[in-house]
Design a protein around this motif. Structure first.
Motif, PDB file in Angstrom:
ATOM      1  N   LYS A   1       4.943   8.833 -10.635  1.00  0.00           N
ATOM      2  CA  LYS A   1       4.971   7.369 -10.675  1.00  0.00           C
ATOM      3  C   LYS A   1       4.229   6.804  -9.462  1.00  0.00           C
ATOM      4  O   LYS A   1       4.431   7.246  -8.336  1.00  0.00           O
ATOM      5  CB  LYS A   1       6.426   6.897 -10.672  1.00  0.00           C
TER       6      LYS A   1
ATOM      7  N   ASP B   1       8.897  -3.491  -2.448  1.00  0.00           N
ATOM      8  CA  ASP B   1       8.158  -3.429  -3.703  1.00  0.00           C
ATOM      9  C   ASP B   1       7.330  -4.688  -3.939  1.00  0.00           C
ATOM     10  O   ASP B   1       7.778  -5.801  -3.641  1.00  0.00           O
ATOM     11  CB  ASP B   1       9.118  -3.249  -4.872  1.00  0.00           C
TER      12      ASP B   1
ATOM     13  N   TRP C   1       3.405  -5.191 -10.097  1.00  0.00           N
ATOM     14  CA  TRP C   1       2.021  -5.175 -10.552  1.00  0.00           C
ATOM     15  C   TRP C   1       1.625  -6.518 -11.168  1.00  0.00           C
ATOM     16  O   TRP C   1       0.468  -6.892 -11.160  1.00  0.00           O
ATOM     17  CB  TRP C   1       1.819  -4.074 -11.597  1.00  0.00           C
TER      18      TRP C   1
ATOM     19  N   ARG D   1       3.639   3.337  -7.364  1.00  0.00           N
ATOM     20  CA  ARG D   1       4.175   1.996  -7.153  1.00  0.00           C
ATOM     21  C   ARG D   1       3.328   1.271  -6.124  1.00  0.00           C
ATOM     22  O   ARG D   1       2.655   1.897  -5.309  1.00  0.00           O
ATOM     23  CB  ARG D   1       5.620   2.079  -6.644  1.00  0.00           C
TER      24      ARG D   1
ATOM     25  N   TYR E   1      -0.179   1.853  -1.869  1.00  0.00           N
ATOM     26  CA  TYR E   1       0.162   2.505  -3.130  1.00  0.00           C
ATOM     27  C   TYR E   1       1.024   3.718  -2.813  1.00  0.00           C
ATOM     28  O   TYR E   1       0.615   4.595  -2.040  1.00  0.00           O
ATOM     29  CB  TYR E   1      -1.104   2.897  -3.903  1.00  0.00           C
TER      30      TYR E   1
END
Length: 201
Positions: free
Chosen positions: A134, A197, A200, A136, A168
């Motif tokens: 993953k 966080d 996107w 993020r 990233y």
């Protein structure tokens, strides 16, 4: 007297069409040392992933796709280039340069369009990030200088960054509270309490 562009084929000579001339000009660009080839390390969809308001000026691409780049990256960390017949901006931390400088080799690679999945440049840039990991997007909420703030002995493995930097992040936090991330093409560990966080969309 009318001048005509002609092209010598194995089976004879024929008059060049306008499309032929455009194609030859594009091919000739690859012999310019200021025109370089990069490979996409990740898939990129600007409409979903870009933080910029002018998303339409950025190029979408797939992992492994070969991108022609003109000049150096700008102050925002973007290159200008061509991919799949379109021109636009490319985030530098999503691509890696292919170390090929011979014009014939560059032309052959660009016409190929994609590199094999096994290819990485530099050699360890892809191997440390598994295909199914993953990815993020996070934003720095504080400045961080490992040489001043790190509690670790191996601080050279950590990334320095500034407030507002977009990083990233690959995978989950480790047992020491660090993520593994990429900032402007440089990878290393980042402390989880210095970032948060950034969706996107």
């Amino acid at each position: 007297m009318i001048g005509l562009d002609v092209y010598l084929y194995p089976d004879g000579i024929r008059v060049a069409e306008p499309d032929d001339i455009i194609r030859w000009e594009k091919e000739r660009e690859l012999y310019d040392p200021h025109v370089r080839l990069f490979v996409a390390l990740f898939p990129y969809n600007p409409s979903l992933m870009s933080p910029n308001p002018n998303k339409a000026e950025e190029l979408p691409f797939q992992k492994g796709q070969i991108i022609k780049v003109y000049g150096e990256k700008d102050a925002d960390g973007f290159y200008h280039g061509e991919c799949a017949g379109r021109f636009g901006y490319i985030p530098s931390n999503m691509v890696s340069e292919i170390p090929v400088y011979d014009g014939d080799q560059k032309l052959e690679l660009f016409q190929q369009g994609f590199l094999p999945e096994a290819y990485c440049s530099p050699p360890d840039s892809c191997s440390s990030v598994p295909e199914d990991m993953k990815v993020r997007r996070m934003i720095a909420i504080f400045d961080y200088d490992p040489w001043e703030s790190s509690p670790n002995m191996d601080m050279e493995d950590e990334l320095p960054f500034k407030v507002g930097d977009i990083i990233y992040v690959f995978g989950e936090m480790d047992g020491d509270g660090f993520y593994y991330g990429d900032l402007h093409g440089v990878r290393g560990l980042i402390p989880s309490n210095y970032v948060e966080d950034l969706p996107w969309n």
